[in-house]
Design a protein around this motif. Sequence first.
Motif, short mmCIF file in Angstrom:
data_model
loop_
_atom_site.label_atom_id
_atom_site.label_comp_id
_atom_site.label_asym_id
_atom_site.label_seq_id
_atom_site.Cartn_x
_atom_site.Cartn_y
_atom_site.Cartn_z
N UNK A 116 -13.64 -1.10 -6.20
CA UNK A 116 -14.16 -0.32 -5.05
C UNK A 116 -12.98 0.06 -4.17
N UNK A 117 -12.93 1.31 -3.70
CA UNK A 117 -11.90 1.68 -2.74
C UNK A 117 -10.61 2.14 -3.41
N UNK A 118 -9.51 1.98 -2.66
CA UNK A 118 -8.21 2.51 -3.10
C UNK A 118 -7.08 1.62 -2.57
N UNK A 119 -6.12 1.33 -3.43
CA UNK A 119 -4.96 0.53 -3.01
C UNK A 119 -3.69 1.18 -3.51
N UNK A 120 -2.58 0.83 -2.86
CA UNK A 120 -1.24 1.16 -3.39
C UNK A 120 -0.74 -0.13 -3.99
N UNK A 121 -0.59 -0.16 -5.30
CA UNK A 121 -0.24 -1.37 -6.02
C UNK A 121 1.25 -1.35 -6.36
N UNK A 122 1.91 -2.48 -6.18
CA UNK A 122 3.36 -2.54 -6.37
C UNK A 122 3.76 -3.70 -7.28
N UNK A 123 4.66 -3.41 -8.20
CA UNK A 123 5.24 -4.45 -9.06
C UNK A 123 6.75 -4.38 -8.89
N UNK A 176 16.32 -4.90 -12.66
CA UNK A 176 16.11 -6.04 -11.74
C UNK A 176 16.11 -5.52 -10.30
N UNK A 177 15.06 -5.91 -9.56
CA UNK A 177 14.97 -5.48 -8.16
C UNK A 177 14.39 -4.09 -7.98
N UNK A 178 14.05 -3.45 -9.10
CA UNK A 178 13.44 -2.11 -8.99
C UNK A 178 11.92 -2.28 -8.82
N UNK A 179 11.32 -1.45 -7.99
CA UNK A 179 9.88 -1.55 -7.79
C UNK A 179 9.19 -0.31 -8.32
N UNK A 180 7.91 -0.49 -8.64
CA UNK A 180 7.06 0.60 -9.12
C UNK A 180 5.77 0.55 -8.32
N UNK A 181 5.35 1.72 -7.80
CA UNK A 181 4.11 1.74 -7.03
C UNK A 181 3.14 2.77 -7.60
N UNK A 182 1.86 2.48 -7.52
CA UNK A 182 0.85 3.37 -8.10
C UNK A 182 -0.44 3.27 -7.28
N UNK A 183 -1.10 4.38 -7.07
CA UNK A 183 -2.43 4.37 -6.44
C UNK A 183 -3.46 3.98 -7.50
N UNK A 184 -4.14 2.89 -7.28
CA UNK A 184 -5.24 2.47 -8.17
C UNK A 184 -6.51 2.60 -7.33
N UNK A 237 -0.25 -5.53 -3.13
CA UNK A 237 -0.90 -4.25 -2.90
C UNK A 237 -1.27 -4.08 -1.44
N UNK A 238 -1.38 -2.81 -1.05
CA UNK A 238 -1.80 -2.42 0.30
C UNK A 238 -3.12 -1.67 0.18
N UNK A 239 -4.09 -2.04 0.99
CA UNK A 239 -5.42 -1.41 0.92
C UNK A 239 -5.44 -0.14 1.78
N UNK A 240 -5.81 0.97 1.16
CA UNK A 240 -5.81 2.27 1.83
C UNK A 240 -7.21 2.74 2.21
N UNK A 241 -8.23 2.18 1.59
CA UNK A 241 -9.61 2.57 1.89
C UNK A 241 -10.18 1.58 2.91
N UNK A 242 -11.37 1.87 3.44
CA UNK A 242 -11.95 0.96 4.45
C UNK A 242 -12.08 -0.45 3.89
N UNK A 243 -12.48 -0.51 2.62
CA UNK A 243 -12.56 -1.81 1.92
C UNK A 243 -12.08 -1.59 0.50
N UNK A 244 -11.58 -2.63 -0.13
CA UNK A 244 -11.20 -2.52 -1.54
C UNK A 244 -11.56 -3.82 -2.24
N UNK A 245 -12.16 -3.68 -3.41
CA UNK A 245 -12.40 -4.84 -4.27
C UNK A 245 -11.47 -4.70 -5.48
N UNK A 246 -10.71 -5.75 -5.68
CA UNK A 246 -9.58 -5.75 -6.62
C UNK A 246 -9.85 -6.81 -7.67
#
Length: 185
Positions: free
Chosen positions: A79-86, A96-104, A122-131
């Motif tokens: 549910x919702x939308x997050x910016x996910x980072x690895x 090493x030390x490189x990051x990747x981000x994606x909207x899930x 991850x950072x939550x971008x929607x009012x609520x997010x279920x992950x």
Amino acid sequence: MGQFNFIKCNIEGLYLIEPKCFEDSRGYFMETYNYQDFEAAGLNQVFVQDNQSKSIKGVLRGLHYQKKHPQGKLVRVLKGKVFDVAVDLRPGSKTYGKWYGEILSEENKRQLYVPVGFAHGFLVLSDEAEFAYKCTDFYHPEDEGGIIWNDPDLDITWPIEDGMDLTISEKDKEQIRFCELDNEK
Ligand SMILES: Cc1cn([C@H]2C[C@H](O)[C@@H](COP(=O)(O)OP(=O)(O)O[C@H]3O[C@H](C)C(=O)[C@H](O)[C@H]3O)O2)c(=O)[nH]c1=O
């Protein structure tokens, strides 16, 4: 078989996965994981634990990893939308030390496979997010590590909207700097 589109990301071992979605007048159906399809794509990891969390807008969870029991994670948003980072923490990795981000999101139904050796958050971008996510090893609280979300060396471009109030756990506010990692060993 063949119900997933596997996209190699610009960091070795990291995959973006797009499940095939069957829509009809009732709604939709999709397989969200299939060992055969994943094995055929070279992702033959066995998952032993499923997790799910719910967060309000502006929650930032991470950047977490386990030291002696590193977890590979197959992450997705119900549910919702997050910016996910690895973040690649694999010793000797050329990224090493490189990051990747994606909207899930619930909308794009995209999944990210984060291999062992990465920090994840991850950072939550929607009012609520279920992950929801599958893990290749069990939770070992005593083995947990974390890097501060706004580490200046990692320099992650978190899509923090104007006026967004960040909600970060006390634990995550006190995570270490990326440059302190070696001292942890
Ligand atoms: C991770 C985990 C937590 N817990 C318990 C421990 C605490 O009482 C409570 C909340 O834990 P925590 O604040 O660590 O939850 P998150 O901040 O969502 O942690 C996760 O956030 C990032 C995004 C991750 O990738 C990791 O999977 C995980 O570290 O759940 C468990 O019982 N089992 C578990 O596997």
